[in-house]
Design an enzyme around this catalytic site. Structure first.
Site, PDB file in Angstrom:
ATOM      1  N   HIS A 126      -4.194   1.440   7.519  1.00 29.81           N
ATOM      2  CA  HIS A 126      -2.851   2.022   7.560  1.00 29.81           C
ATOM      3  C   HIS A 126      -2.738   3.199   6.580  1.00 29.81           C
ATOM      4  O   HIS A 126      -2.247   4.278   6.948  1.00 29.81           O
ATOM      5  CB  HIS A 126      -1.839   0.919   7.221  1.00 29.81           C
ATOM      6  CG  HIS A 126      -0.410   1.351   7.175  1.00 29.81           C
ATOM      7  ND1 HIS A 126       0.553   0.815   7.996  1.00 29.81           N
ATOM      8  CD2 HIS A 126       0.244   2.263   6.399  1.00 29.81           C
ATOM      9  CE1 HIS A 126       1.719   1.382   7.730  1.00 29.81           C
ATOM     10  NE2 HIS A 126       1.556   2.258   6.767  1.00 29.81           N
ATOM     11  N   GLU A 127      -3.207   2.989   5.347  1.00 33.64           N
ATOM     12  CA  GLU A 127      -3.045   4.032   4.320  1.00 33.64           C
ATOM     13  C   GLU A 127      -3.957   5.219   4.571  1.00 33.64           C
ATOM     14  O   GLU A 127      -3.571   6.370   4.369  1.00 33.64           O
ATOM     15  CB  GLU A 127      -3.280   3.447   2.921  1.00 33.64           C
ATOM     16  CG  GLU A 127      -2.381   2.263   2.554  1.00 33.64           C
ATOM     17  CD  GLU A 127      -0.890   2.501   2.792  1.00 33.64           C
ATOM     18  OE1 GLU A 127      -0.431   3.654   2.741  1.00 33.64           O
ATOM     19  OE2 GLU A 127      -0.184   1.497   3.050  1.00 33.64           O
ATOM     20  N   GLN A 181       3.134  10.032   1.137  1.00 35.40           N
ATOM     21  CA  GLN A 181       4.414   9.317   1.136  1.00 35.40           C
ATOM     22  C   GLN A 181       5.245   9.626  -0.112  1.00 35.40           C
ATOM     23  O   GLN A 181       6.440   9.318  -0.140  1.00 35.40           O
ATOM     24  CB  GLN A 181       4.185   7.799   1.224  1.00 35.40           C
ATOM     25  CG  GLN A 181       3.596   7.360   2.555  1.00 35.40           C
ATOM     26  CD  GLN A 181       3.456   5.856   2.607  1.00 35.40           C
ATOM     27  OE1 GLN A 181       2.471   5.314   2.132  1.00 35.40           O
ATOM     28  NE2 GLN A 181       4.447   5.174   3.156  1.00 35.40           N
ATOM     29  N   HIS A 231      -2.478   7.493   7.006  1.00 35.60           N
ATOM     30  CA  HIS A 231      -1.472   8.392   6.418  1.00 35.60           C
ATOM     31  C   HIS A 231      -2.118   9.701   5.941  1.00 35.60           C
ATOM     32  O   HIS A 231      -1.508  10.766   6.021  1.00 35.60           O
ATOM     33  CB  HIS A 231      -0.798   7.743   5.206  1.00 35.60           C
ATOM     34  CG  HIS A 231       0.400   6.893   5.530  1.00 35.60           C
ATOM     35  ND1 HIS A 231       1.523   7.397   6.155  1.00 35.60           N
ATOM     36  CD2 HIS A 231       0.674   5.590   5.283  1.00 35.60           C
ATOM     37  CE1 HIS A 231       2.430   6.422   6.283  1.00 35.60           C
ATOM     38  NE2 HIS A 231       1.937   5.314   5.775  1.00 35.60           N
ATOM     39  N   GLY A 246       0.830  -1.194   0.000  1.00 38.70           N
ATOM     40  CA  GLY A 246       0.000   0.000   0.000  1.00 38.70           C
ATOM     41  C   GLY A 246       0.864   1.243   0.000  1.00 38.70           C
ATOM     42  O   GLY A 246       2.031   1.201   0.434  1.00 38.70           O
ATOM     43  N   CYS A 306       6.047  -0.040   7.393  1.00 35.72           N
ATOM     44  CA  CYS A 306       5.649   1.087   6.542  1.00 35.72           C
ATOM     45  C   CYS A 306       6.822   1.455   5.655  1.00 35.72           C
ATOM     46  O   CYS A 306       7.959   1.518   6.139  1.00 35.72           O
ATOM     47  CB  CYS A 306       5.251   2.266   7.431  1.00 35.72           C
ATOM     48  SG  CYS A 306       4.849   3.760   6.512  1.00 35.72           S
ATOM     49  N   LEU A 307       6.558   1.708   4.382  1.00 35.94           N
ATOM     50  CA  LEU A 307       7.644   2.074   3.462  1.00 35.94           C
ATOM     51  C   LEU A 307       8.336   3.374   3.906  1.00 35.94           C
ATOM     52  O   LEU A 307       9.487   3.607   3.557  1.00 35.94           O
ATOM     53  CB  LEU A 307       7.112   2.238   2.031  1.00 35.94           C
ATOM     54  CG  LEU A 307       6.640   0.947   1.335  1.00 35.94           C
ATOM     55  CD1 LEU A 307       6.026   1.283  -0.016  1.00 35.94           C
ATOM     56  CD2 LEU A 307       7.774  -0.048   1.174  1.00 35.94           C
TER      57      LEU A 307
HETATM   58 NI    NI Z   1       2.815   3.456   5.665  1.00 32.76          NI
END
Ligand code: NI
Length: 156
Positions: free
Chosen positions: A130-131, A51, A134, A46, A88-89
Site C-alpha cells: 500500500h505505502e 501523504q 503511494h 503506515g 487509507c489515512l
Molecule cells: Ni494510504
C-alpha cells in the site's frame, strides 16, 4: 518532532510519482521523525511521504511490532495472495477489500543510507504494498476488488 497535515484524496500530489532520496541528512531524519509522529497520532499502520506533501520515496510502517523506516523501498519478491479490508489515512471513510500478495520481500535503505532487506507477511505485506504504491502515485482503489460500506464495518 512535529505532526504534519495529512493530504487527502483530491489533492494532485497523491497521484504523482515520488523521487528517490539521494541525500541522507538531517532533513530526511526530521521527515522520518515527523512521519512517525503523524502516523501514530492518526492511528495508522503506515504512511508515505507524499501523504504529508513530500514527493520523496520514504515510508514508515508500524503494525504493532515497532516502527519500520523504508527509504527508496522496492518489492523484490512476492508470494501468495490475500484479500482483506483496507483503508487509507488519505481517503477517510473509504474501505475496500484489496487483492495483495500474502508475503513480500522489500529492499530499502535506512535513514543513514545503509541498504537492507526485510520480509513481511499478512498485514505487514499489505502495508508495504500500500505505502510503496503511494510512492508511484497509486491509491489503494487500484487494488480494490470490492468497496465496503463503512456502516457495515461499524455494526460488526
Ligand atoms: Ni494510504
Amino acid at each position: 518532532m512535529a505532526i504534519r497535515n495529512i493530504v487527502t484524496e483530491g489533492e494532485e500530489i497523491l497521484l504523482k510519482k515520488s523521487r528517490p532520496v539521494e541525500v541522507f541528512d538531517e532533513r530526511l531524519h526530521t521527515l522520518l521523525d515527523d512521519m512517525r509522529e503523524t502516523m501514530n497520532a492518526a492511528g495508522g499502520v503506515g504512511l508515505a511521504a507524499p501523504q504529508v506533501g513530500v514527493l520523496k520515496r520514504v515510508v514508515v510502517a508500524d503494525v504493532g511490532e515497532g516502527v519500520i523506516e523504508l527509504v527508496n523501498p522496492e518489492i523484490i519478491d512476492e508470494k501468495g495472495e490475500q484479500q482483506e479490508i483496507e483503508g487509507c489515512l488519505s481517503c477517510p471513510g473509504k474501505y475496500g477489500i484489496t487483492r495483495r500478495p500474502h508475503w513480500v520481500k522489500v529492499k530499502a535503505k535506512d535513514r543513514h543510507g545503509k541498504e537492507f532487506t526485510m520480509t513481511g507477511e499478512g498485514l505487514l505485506a499489505r502495508v508495504f504494498c500500500h505505502e510503496i504504491d503511494h510512492l508511484d502515485g497509486k491509491l489503494f482503489y487500484d487494488s480494490v476488488i470490492e468497496m465496503v460500506d463503512p456502516e457495515e464495518l461499524e455494526n460488526e
